[in-house]
Design a protein around this motif. Structure first.
Motif: not given
Length: 555
Positions: A22-36
Motif C-alpha cells: 500500500a505504501s509503495g515500498r514494495r511493488k511485488t512480493i517474493i518469498t522463499r522456502f529454503p530447506p537444507e
C-alpha cells in the motif's frame, strides 16, 4: 490460486506485506522456502511452506524453492527429490523459481575475497576447540584469535590455498571480523568458510571450501531479490549478522520477519532426533506412518488439504505456542468425513447365524458409498445366513444406554435387516463364540416395510464372502506430551504405537487403488498402504480414529 484455507484468516506478516504494498515500498512480493537437503520435511516445515507459498499467491507474487546445500557431508539428492515431491503434494508450485545455494558458490567466494580485501575477514588457524572456548559465553566476552590481525595479503593467500585443497579439513576457517565483545554471540567473528574435502551432490569435487549457512543465507535471498525473508524465531538473533554481511557488501537487503515455529504435542521435530529414530530402527524409515514427516503422513493417508487447513487454523504469531496433536487429527477427520468412501470391515469378529434366512441363499444389498454425497454412487454387498459383527457390539448383560445387540435385543444391520438375538453359543471355557439370531425379513434397507425402528445400527460382513486383510493400527509415537523434556527422548516412545491385526472386509475392498482412503464404518479411517500392499492384497494403515481417544486417556 489462493486456497480457501489460506485466505480464511489474517496474521501480522500479512499486515506487514499489505502495508508494504500500500505504501509503495514494495511493488511485488517474493518469498522463499529454503530447506537444507539433509533430511525429509516434517509438519513444522509444512507451516513454513503454506505460509511462504500462500502469501506469495495471495498477493500476486511468487515463492522460490531454494535448497541451501552448503554442507555436502550431510546432503543427498534423495532429500532434494523428496522435498520437491512434498511441496507439490501440499499443492504448491515454484514454477521456474527453483534455486540452489550451490549455484552461487562462485559469487559467494568473490564476496568473501572482497571482505578480506576490506580487512573485514581473516583466516583463523585455531583448533575448533580453541575457537569454541575463545568465543566466550552469554555473560562473558570472547577472546580475539591470535590470527585476527593477519595481513590482507596473507589472508588472501591462505584462502586461495584453502580453495585449492592444500590443507586438511579443520585446519583453517575464514571468519568475519566483527566484534568479539558483542553481546550477540553470533557477531563474535563468525565462521564464513570451512574446509570440507567432500563430494557435493551438484558441484561434484569442484570445491573443497564451503560457505557456512549463516554466510550464504542472507546473500542467497539478496541474489534472488527476495522481498520478505520469513524465518522462525531462532533466526532472530542471526538477523544482525545477515544485515552486517549485506551492508558491508552493499547489496540488496531483504526484509527478514520472524515467527514462532510449530511445537506439536507427542512429537519430536528435530531432524537430528528423527534421523536417530530411523538409523536405530525405532521406526521403519522416514516414511513410517507414525513419523511427523510429510512422506509419513502421506503414506498414513493424511490429505494435503487437511494439513493446509491445520497450518491456517493454528495461525502465525510471535509467541511460542504448543499445539495439541488432536488439532491436526481433527483437521484430518473433517476432511476425510467429506471425501472418504464408506466401507464395512470387522476387526474383532463374532459370528452370527441367522436361523430364518435360507442357508443356500445369497443376495446383493445396495449400500451408499457416502451417506451425504449421492453422487458418490452405490455398491453391492453380499449377504447370507452367516455374518460377522464386531465383538464389542454384543453384551450379555448390557447397561441401559447400550443400544447394540444383547439377548432378546434387536439391532439393525447397516444396509440390511433388523435382527434379534435368540441364543448365545459358548465354548468349553464359557467364551461366547456364536450368536443365533432371527431376522425380520420385511425390514430391508433404509425403508422398512412396516416402519419399525430400532435405536441400534451395527456393521457386518458376510461370513462366506468377506476377505481377510492386514490392518496396521498406528497410534502416537510417544507417550509423553513433550518427549523433549525426557532425559532421553527415546524412553518416551509408545510401545503400543504399532500393532498388526487381521480384519474381515467386504470383498470389493481388495480391488481398490493403492493409497485410497476409506472410512471403515463405526471404526475409523484407513488407507491402503502405498508401499507394502500388492494387487489384490491390500494392507490398511489406520489414518485416524473417528474421535480423539487420547483425551479420555489423559482424563
Amino acid at each position: 490460486m489462493t486456497t480457501p484455507e489460506m485466505a480464511s484468516g489474517s496474521n501480522f506478516i500479512r499486515t506487514i506485506i499489505s502495508d508494504d504494498l500500500a505504501s509503495g515500498r514494495r511493488k511485488t512480493i517474493i518469498t522463499r522456502f529454503p530447506p537444507e537437503p539433509n533430511g525429509y520435511l516434517h509438519i513444522g516445515h509444512a507451516k513454513s511452506i503454506c505460509l511462504n507459498f500462500g502469501l506469495a499467491q495471495e498477493f500476486g507474487g511468487h515463492c522460490h524453492l531454494r535448497f541451501d546445500d552448503t554442507n555436502p557431508s550431510k546432503e543427498e539428492t534423495e532429500y532434494v527429490e523428496a522435498i520437491k515431491e512434498d511441496v507439490q503434494w501440499l499443492g504448491f508450485d515454484w514454477g521456474k523459481h527453483l534455486y540452489y545455494a550451490s549455484d552461487t558458490f562462485d559469487q559467494l567466494y568473490l564476496w568473501a575475497i572482497e571482505l578480506i580485501k576490506q580487512g573485514k575477514a581473516y583466516v583463523d588457524s585455531q583448533s575448533a576447540e580453541d575457537m569454541r572456548v575463545n568465543r566466550g559465553t552469554l555473560t562473558e566476552p570472547g577472546v580475539a584469535s591470535p590470527y585476527r590481525d593477519r595481513s590482507v595479503t596473507e589472508n588472501l593467500d591462505l584462502f586461495d590455498r584453502m580453495k585449492r585443497g592444500e590443507f586438511p579439513d579443520g585446519s583453517h576457517v575464514l571468519r568475519a571480523k566483527i566484534d568479539m565483545a558483542s553481546p550477540n554471540i553470533n557477531l563474535r567473528d563468525p565462521a564464513m568458510y570451512r574446509i570440507l574435502h567432500a563430494h557435493h551432490h551438484r558441484s561434484g569435487d569442484n570445491w573443497c571450501v564451503y560457505p557456512m549457512y549463516d554466510y550464504a543465507h542472507g546473500q542467497g535471498d539478496s541474489i534472488e531479490g527476495v522481498t520478505h525473508s520469513i524465518c522462525t524465531l531462532e533466526f532472530e538473533d542471526h538477523r544482525p549478522l545477515y544485515d552486517w554481511f549485506l551492508r558491508e557488501l552493499n547489496i540488496f537487503a531483504p526484509q527478514q520477519i520472524e515467527f514462532a515455529r510449530l511445537n506439536l504435542s507427542y512429537t519430536v521435530m528435530s531432524k537430528r532426533k528423527l534421523l536417530q529414530l530411523v538409523k536405530e530402527n525405532h521406526v521403519s524409515g522416514w516414511d513410517d506412518p507414525r513419523m511427523p514427516t510429510l512422506v509419513g503422513m502421506r503414506r498414513r493417508g493424511y490429505p494435503p488439504a487437511a494439513i493446509r487447513t491445520f497450518c491456517e487454523r493454528i495461525g502465525v504469531g510471535r509467541a511460542a505456542s504448543w499445539i495439541d496433536l488432536s488439532v491436526l487429527e481433527d483437521c484430518v477427520r473433517e476432511q476425510l468425513n467429506e471425501t472418504a468412501p464408506r466401507r464395512q470391515v470387522v476387526l474383532d469378529p463374532l459370528k452370527i447365524v441367522i436361523s430364518n434366512y435360507p442357508k443356500g441363499q445369497t443376495e446383493e444389498l445396495e449400500a451408499a458409498n457416502h451417506p451425504q454425497n449421492p453422487q458418490a454412487g452405490t455398491r453391492l454387498l453380499p449377504f447370507c445366513n452367516e455374518i460377522y459383527i464386531e465383538r464389542a457390539d454384543f453384551m450379555e448383560d448390557p447397561p441401559k444406554k447400550f443400544f447394540r445387540l444383547g439377548p432378546g435385543r434387536e439391532v439393525r444391520l447397516r444396509n440390511a435387516y433388523i435382527i434379534r438375538c435368540d441364543e448365545v453359543i459358548r465354548d468349553e471355557q464359557g467364551e461366547v463364540i456364536e450368536l443365533r439370531c432371527s431376522a425380520d425379513l420385511d425390514t430391508l434397507g433404509k425403508n422398512p416395510a412396516d416402519g419399525r425402528k430400532v435405536k441400534g445400527i451395527i456393521h457386518w460382513v458376510s461370513a462366506r464372502h468377506a476377505k481377510p486383510v492386514e490392518i496396521r493400527q498406528y497410534d502416537r509415537l510417544f507417550q509423553l506430551e513433550n518427549p523433549d523434556k525426557a532425559d532421553n527422548f527415546l524412553v518416551a516412545l509408545n510401545p503400543e504405537s504399532f500393532q498388526v491385526t487381521e480384519g474381515l472386509a467386504e470383498p470389493g475392498l481388495l480391488n481398490e487403488e493403492m493409497g485410497a482412503t476409506f472410512q471403515f464404518e463405526r471404526v475409523g479411517y484407513f488407507t491402503i498402504d502405498s508401499k507394502d500392499s500388492l494387487p489384490g492384497q491390500p494392507v490398511f494403515n489406520r489414518t485416524v480414529t473417528l474421535r480423539d481417544t487420547w483425551e479420555k486417556i489423559k482424563e
